[in-house]
Design a protein around this motif. Sequence first.
Motif, PDB file in Angstrom:
ATOM      1  N   VAL A 272       0.845  -1.206   0.000  1.00 34.36           N
ATOM      2  CA  VAL A 272       0.000   0.000   0.000  1.00 34.36           C
ATOM      3  C   VAL A 272       0.876   1.251   0.000  1.00 34.36           C
ATOM      4  N   LEU A 273       1.904   1.240   0.824  1.00 33.11           N
ATOM      5  CA  LEU A 273       2.804   2.404   0.880  1.00 33.11           C
ATOM      6  C   LEU A 273       3.502   2.609  -0.470  1.00 33.11           C
ATOM      7  N   GLU A 274       3.879   1.506  -1.090  1.00 33.04           N
ATOM      8  CA  GLU A 274       4.520   1.574  -2.400  1.00 33.04           C
ATOM      9  C   GLU A 274       3.567   2.188  -3.426  1.00 33.04           C
ATOM     10  N   MET A 275       2.333   1.748  -3.397  1.00 33.98           N
ATOM     11  CA  MET A 275       1.328   2.285  -4.318  1.00 33.98           C
ATOM     12  C   MET A 275       1.198   3.785  -4.110  1.00 33.98           C
ATOM     13  N   GLY A 276       1.215   4.216  -2.851  1.00 39.24           N
ATOM     14  CA  GLY A 276       1.154   5.644  -2.542  1.00 39.24           C
ATOM     15  C   GLY A 276       2.300   6.399  -3.190  1.00 39.24           C
ATOM     16  N   ARG A 277       3.508   5.878  -3.025  1.00 42.70           N
ATOM     17  CA  ARG A 277       4.680   6.546  -3.615  1.00 42.70           C
ATOM     18  C   ARG A 277       4.592   6.584  -5.131  1.00 42.70           C
ATOM     19  N   LEU A 278       4.199   5.450  -5.722  1.00 41.81           N
ATOM     20  CA  LEU A 278       4.152   5.357  -7.187  1.00 41.81           C
ATOM     21  C   LEU A 278       3.076   6.257  -7.789  1.00 41.81           C
ATOM     22  N   THR A 279       1.866   6.241  -7.193  1.00 40.34           N
ATOM     23  CA  THR A 279       0.798   7.078  -7.755  1.00 40.34           C
ATOM     24  C   THR A 279       1.197   8.536  -7.658  1.00 40.34           C
ATOM     25  N   ARG A 280       1.688   8.914  -6.487  1.00 37.75           N
ATOM     26  CA  ARG A 280       2.064  10.309  -6.304  1.00 37.75           C
ATOM     27  C   ARG A 280       3.142  10.717  -7.307  1.00 37.75           C
ATOM     28  N   ALA A 281       4.177   9.893  -7.422  1.00 34.84           N
ATOM     29  CA  ALA A 281       5.263  10.208  -8.349  1.00 34.84           C
ATOM     30  C   ALA A 281       4.738  10.260  -9.786  1.00 34.84           C
ATOM     31  N   GLY A 282       3.894   9.289 -10.143  1.00 36.96           N
ATOM     32  CA  GLY A 282       3.356   9.224 -11.506  1.00 36.96           C
ATOM     33  C   GLY A 282       2.503  10.429 -11.832  1.00 36.96           C
ATOM     34  N   VAL A 283       1.621  10.802 -10.899  1.00 35.67           N
ATOM     35  CA  VAL A 283       0.732  11.930 -11.137  1.00 35.67           C
ATOM     36  C   VAL A 283       1.550  13.227 -11.176  1.00 35.67           C
ATOM     37  N   THR A 284       2.482  13.373 -10.235  1.00 38.49           N
ATOM     38  CA  THR A 284       3.329  14.579 -10.204  1.00 38.49           C
ATOM     39  C   THR A 284       4.073  14.745 -11.527  1.00 38.49           C
ATOM     40  N   GLU A 285       4.638  13.652 -12.022  1.00 31.63           N
ATOM     41  CA  GLU A 285       5.381  13.715 -13.276  1.00 31.63           C
ATOM     42  C   GLU A 285       4.443  14.080 -14.436  1.00 31.63           C
ATOM     43  N   ALA A 286       3.264  13.459 -14.422  1.00 33.79           N
ATOM     44  CA  ALA A 286       2.326  13.662 -15.528  1.00 33.79           C
ATOM     45  C   ALA A 286       1.850  15.108 -15.612  1.00 33.79           C
ATOM     46  N   VAL A 287       1.679  15.760 -14.465  1.00 31.69           N
ATOM     47  CA  VAL A 287       1.115  17.109 -14.484  1.00 31.69           C
ATOM     48  C   VAL A 287       2.203  18.176 -14.620  1.00 31.69           C
ATOM     49  N   GLN A 288       3.450  17.723 -14.640  1.00 31.57           N
ATOM     50  CA  GLN A 288       4.600  18.635 -14.754  1.00 31.57           C
ATOM     51  C   GLN A 288       4.431  19.683 -15.847  1.00 31.57           C
ATOM     52  N   GLY A 289       4.076  19.221 -17.031  1.00 30.40           N
ATOM     53  CA  GLY A 289       4.026  20.120 -18.178  1.00 30.40           C
ATOM     54  C   GLY A 289       2.743  20.929 -18.298  1.00 30.40           C
TER      55      GLY A 289
END
Lengths: 196, 196
Positions: free
Chosen positions: A66-83
């Motif tokens: 669950v903690l891993e999923m938290g890190r991955l979703t956050r990182a993925g969403v943060t990266e995606a919204v970068q631009g």
Amino acid sequence: MSGPTAPKTKRGAARREALLRAAEAVIGEQGFAASSIADITRRAETALGTFYIYFSSKEEVFRELVLEMGRLTRAGVTEAVQGASNRLEAEKAGLRAFLQFAADRPALYRIVEEARFIDPEVYRAYYDSFGRAYVVQLQRAQAKGEIGPGDPEVRAWALMGMAIKLGERFVLWEDKPDIDHVVEDAFALMRDGLSP
Amino acid sequence: MSGPTAPKTKRGAARREALLRAAEAVIGEQGFAASSIADITRRAETALGTFYIYFSSKEEVFRELVLEMGRLTRAGVTEAVQGASNRLEAEKAGLRAFLQFAADRPALYRIVEEARFIDPEVYRAYYDSFGRAYVVQLQRAQAKGEIGPGDPEVRAWALMGMAIKLGERFVLWEDKPDIDHVVEDAFALMRDGLSP
């Protein structure tokens, strides 16, 4: 790193990672109750005892996922919204990243939802922390006039709920998910509402 | 009525009902896995054997609770939207009824979500049937020009997801839920979107 002994060697880290991936697959398919540590080590092609070098229990490996999923979703969403040049663009990119994540890691997606019943504390921490970050984004966007006014907390949770259910229905339940279509139509609803 | 023997007498029906209410309370509090049939009969203040007159297993009583929740939510939402003069008003009234239901029957609310892991078939049937009815309403409203155009299926599931997560966060997790506030703000989002 948690577990009775955090791995100190490359080989140890690889073994721990293999156990996590095996646990993700097994628990994602069978659910927590029906999954045994023996199922996990069998899937990881390792001895039963190896599990206990890295994790103290099935509960612990579950929490780690669950903690891993938290890190991955956050990182993925943060990266995606970068631009993204404004909040509405960011919402669209974030929704797409989230649905793509559900398509890529369906087991992890399911595990977070099951956490509600297996480990309510970690489940709630997961959503609370995601929700808090979301509220900050919405407040900033509102201050800049990129979105209209409205309680950012109600909005954050409404939008999270939308994304989660859309992922379940149009990604997890579909053999060939059409993520682009879902994103287009859900984003139109997010942006303009149902009003004629 | 399901169960090995559907009750033929008033007393039988009352006993079956008492077992259902006890199961709702026990499973809602402890979760499915941690709840035993003995816990349920103890709560219902009846003998263990009585359970088996009405239900063949813990799985069966659980399924019956999910089906009951389906009937109640549908009836509650249908009644609530009765007086609405258009789809947007109906959405608002439906959301309020749904959140009020979560406040009144938190255990039943939780049980439906746990069904995803305990009885995926009945869980999916629950949402599919709710979703289908929702789609029909949105199609009609679109045809009448009460709402703008957009894929009714994506919208139905997005709106269901919104309501479910709002119920979890602002009703189940709150000691004193402020349903009116959540309805006002969530409805504004539903109607107008995030657009400035």
